[in-house]
Scaffold this motif. Structure first.
Motif, PDB file in Angstrom:
ATOM      1  N   ILE A 136      -7.283 -12.358 -54.339  1.00 40.68           N
ATOM      2  CA  ILE A 136      -6.645 -11.792 -55.531  1.00 40.68           C
ATOM      3  C   ILE A 136      -6.817 -10.282 -55.636  1.00 40.68           C
ATOM      4  CG2 ILE A 136      -6.928 -13.959 -56.767  1.00 40.68           C
ATOM      5  CD1 ILE A 136      -9.211 -12.758 -58.313  1.00 40.68           C
ATOM      6  N   GLY A 137      -7.712  -9.704 -54.828  1.00 43.57           N
ATOM      7  CA  GLY A 137      -7.842  -8.249 -54.782  1.00 43.57           C
ATOM      8  C   GLY A 137      -8.568  -7.624 -55.954  1.00 43.57           C
ATOM      9  N   SER A 138      -9.415  -8.379 -56.644  1.00 43.89           N
ATOM     10  CA  SER A 138     -10.090  -7.809 -57.819  1.00 43.89           C
ATOM     11  C   SER A 138     -11.512  -8.325 -57.923  1.00 43.89           C
ATOM     12  CB  SER A 138      -9.327  -8.164 -59.103  1.00 43.89           C
ATOM     13  OG  SER A 138     -10.050  -7.764 -60.240  1.00 43.89           O
ATOM     14  N   SER A 139     -12.468  -7.402 -57.849  1.00 37.62           N
ATOM     15  CA  SER A 139     -13.871  -7.786 -58.036  1.00 37.62           C
ATOM     16  C   SER A 139     -14.135  -8.133 -59.500  1.00 37.62           C
ATOM     17  CB  SER A 139     -14.784  -6.633 -57.598  1.00 37.62           C
ATOM     18  OG  SER A 139     -14.471  -5.437 -58.301  1.00 37.62           O
ATOM     19  N   PRO A 180      -5.679  -5.978 -49.324  1.00 41.24           N
ATOM     20  CA  PRO A 180      -4.607  -5.002 -49.564  1.00 41.24           C
ATOM     21  C   PRO A 180      -4.062  -5.070 -50.985  1.00 41.24           C
ATOM     22  CG  PRO A 180      -3.790  -6.845 -48.266  1.00 41.24           C
ATOM     23  CD  PRO A 180      -5.276  -7.036 -48.389  1.00 41.24           C
ATOM     24  N   LEU A 181      -4.503  -6.079 -51.763  1.00 48.56           N
ATOM     25  CA  LEU A 181      -4.085  -6.191 -53.153  1.00 48.56           C
ATOM     26  C   LEU A 181      -4.984  -5.397 -54.087  1.00 48.56           C
ATOM     27  CD1 LEU A 181      -3.398 -10.052 -53.292  1.00 48.56           C
ATOM     28  CD2 LEU A 181      -1.759  -8.223 -52.871  1.00 48.56           C
ATOM     29  N   SER A 182      -6.107  -4.886 -53.567  1.00 50.89           N
ATOM     30  CA  SER A 182      -7.069  -4.177 -54.411  1.00 50.89           C
ATOM     31  C   SER A 182      -6.573  -2.774 -54.727  1.00 50.89           C
ATOM     32  CB  SER A 182      -8.424  -4.097 -53.699  1.00 50.89           C
ATOM     33  OG  SER A 182      -9.269  -3.167 -54.328  1.00 50.89           O
ATOM     34  N   GLU A 183      -6.600  -2.420 -56.019  1.00 50.42           N
ATOM     35  CA  GLU A 183      -6.126  -1.088 -56.399  1.00 50.42           C
ATOM     36  C   GLU A 183      -7.047   0.017 -55.884  1.00 50.42           C
ATOM     37  OE1 GLU A 183      -8.019  -0.851 -60.911  1.00 50.42           O
ATOM     38  OE2 GLU A 183      -5.853  -0.956 -60.637  1.00 50.42           O
TER      39      GLU A 183
END
Length: 520
Positions: A136-139, A180-183
């Protein structure tokens, strides 16, 4: 010393003393609050310290000839820079409340207790969170959802919530860095002007070994220092209580599935979290109506009004339970937007202080001599790490800790013939990964708030977050995995610019021409 005129006021460049005074104030006030109040300092004293530090920085700025209007404008920009974080925090608070009301978190705990063994629980926690965060790209989303459940399971099993929180954060930041989804991953690549996938490949050179180190340490702790399965207290009463209070069914996990789907579809985090919170509340009205009715505790309300009141209250002030079993009540009596207000106060104070230091040149006044003193590659890498981690401490925001080193050191890396991918990896390792280790940093405050474990308690067990920047610095001193390009200005026109050479993989995904994200 140079001076420019603005109206009738002469603006002076900051001196070294100007830059040092706010930092000394930070050390004294933060240290004093911790000495006087201990871990309770995060309940207000540290927030007061940060506001006072911001005022001291403002006085220095005014002394140098700037107007109060300039200080106000900087403060406004500081608050606007964390608008996204504010809405994410509020949405997470609402989500925790409705996920407890709807049975989503209790169901995760119920199934988790039966599946996860205490001997390998910490390692499994890190791995699970790593996979989810990478998906999901979010910690933040990973910690605020599955992380909350895993810490709750730890409390039920009688194992350390602090170590579990460290495992959650280790896994969450591994996934965040390699997705690659992480801002923050995309932002880092944009700032240094490298392709995001090339950045992720280089990032793996430190992230994967660091996670393996952490995973092995979590395994060893569970095997040799953690409780054996036979030593863990009987959880039958807790499981029975959860089963009596809630209808335990896989349907309760639908809000988690919705959140994953929305995140993969790149829905903004605050919108995805709020949608999952509202969906959980609506689902809970049908699957957990007895819980909803007991939570409202007003038999005079009709079913529709009772349902709306319960969901609204859970989002606003959180869910509460009085089951008679302390562990159950402590696990479930959480959430609500108001539970995040102390954290927001902390973040606003920290980011305002950091923005004043950055915009009025106080931090830059200290960084320039550090660059000149960093003669070799190893010392340069150590200086970048010290800058990024130091900004996490004094500025209280990971974005400042990412953006400023990337801007300041980009030209120096090009001048020394170091490929920009070296800088992108180093700034991510030093800025992003260390941010949850500082209690008043926006990330540290968030993790402590949602996981219910003080930052200073989980800090020693964030093995990935400690090992990753250390490996980056070691690579700088040893030359391992350090890529070179032609130094800037040494060849034909344009050949020595940052980003040229074998590691240049084309423009960044954002299409930005100046290295700044179009919208972050």
């Amino acid at each position: 010393m140079t001076a420019t005129e603005r109206g009738e006021r002469a603006i002076r460049d900051p001196s070294v003393a100007d830059a040092v005074i706010p930092l000394v104030a930070l050390v004294v006030l933060i240290g004093g609050s911790l000495a006087l109040f201990g871990l309770d300092a995060l309940d207000g004293p540290i927030q007061v310290a940060l506001v006072l530090c911001a005022m001291i920085a403002a006085l220095v700025v005014l002394k140098n000839g700037h107007r109060w209007e300039d200080v106000q404008a900087a403060g406004q920009r500081a608050v606007s820079s964390i608008t996204s974080a504010i809405f994410i925090l509020l949405a997470v608070g609402a989500l925790i409340g409705t996920w407890n009301l709807s049975g989503t978190i209790p169901t995760l705990v119920y199934y988790g207790i039966q599946v996860l063994s205490p001997t390998w629980y910490y390692a499994a926690t890190a791995l699970i969170c790593g996979i989810i965060a990478m998906s999901i790209g979010s910690s933040w989303t990973t910690a605020g959802t599955i992380g909350v459940g895993l810490v709750g399971i730890a409390a039920m099993l009688g194992i350390s919530p602090g170590i579990t929180a460290g495992a959650v954060i280790s896994g969450a930041y591994l996934g965040d860095k390699l997705s690659p989804l992480s801002e923050t991953t995309v932002l880092t690549a944009q700032l240094v002007k490298v392709n995001v996938y090339e950045h992720i490949k280089r990032q793996a050179w430190t992230s994967v070994p660091a996670f393996v180190i952490g995973f092995v340490l979590f395994l060893l702790i569970g095997l040799f220092w953690g409780p054996a399965a036979t030593d863990v207290g009987d959880t039958g009463s807790e499981l029975n209580a959860l089963g009596d209070i809630y209808w335990i069914t896989p349907l309760n996990l639908l809000p988690l599935l919705l959140l994953v789907v929305l995140s993969v579809r790149k829905t903004p985090a605050s919108l995805a979290l709020m949608a999952a919170a509202l969906f959980a509340g609506a689902l809970g009205v049908f699957t957990q109506y007895p819980v909803v009715r007991d939570f409202v505790a007003d038999p005079g309300l009709n079913p529709v009004r009772a349902a709306i009141t319960a969901v609204w209250q859970a989002m606003a002030t959180g869910f509460s339970m009085d089951s008679g079993i302390a562990d159950i009540d402590q696990l479930l009596s959480r959430g609500g937007m108001d539970s995040m207000l102390l954290t927001l106060w902390l973040i606003i104070g920290a980011v305002t202080f950091g923005t004043l230091l950055e915009e009025f040149g106080l931090i830059g006044r200290l960084i320039d001599p550090m660059i000149r003193a960093a003669k070799g590659t190893g010392r340069l890498f150590l200086t970048v790490f010290a800058t990024a981690f130091g900004l996490n401490v004094v500025a209280g925001d990971q974005y400042i800790a990412l953006v400023m080193p990337a801007k300041v050191y980009r030209a120096e890396f090009a001048k020394r013939g170091l490929a920009p991918t070296n800088l992108s990896r180093l700034t991510a390792d030093s800025g992003t990964v260390t941010s949850p280790l500082v209690p008043w940093n926006s990330c540290g405050a968030f993790m402590g708030a949602v996981l219910g474990v003080p930052t200073l308690v989980y800090l020693p067990f964030c093995f990935f977050n400690i090992a990753s920047p250390l490996l980056s610095v070691v690579y700088g001193f040893t030359g391992f995995r350090i890529e070179k390009v032609e130094p800037a200005g040494s060849g034909p026109a344009g050949s020595g610019q940052a980003g040229s050479g074998p590691t240049d993989s084309g423009p960044t995904d954002s299409g930005s021409t100046d290295g700044e994200p179009a919208a972050t």
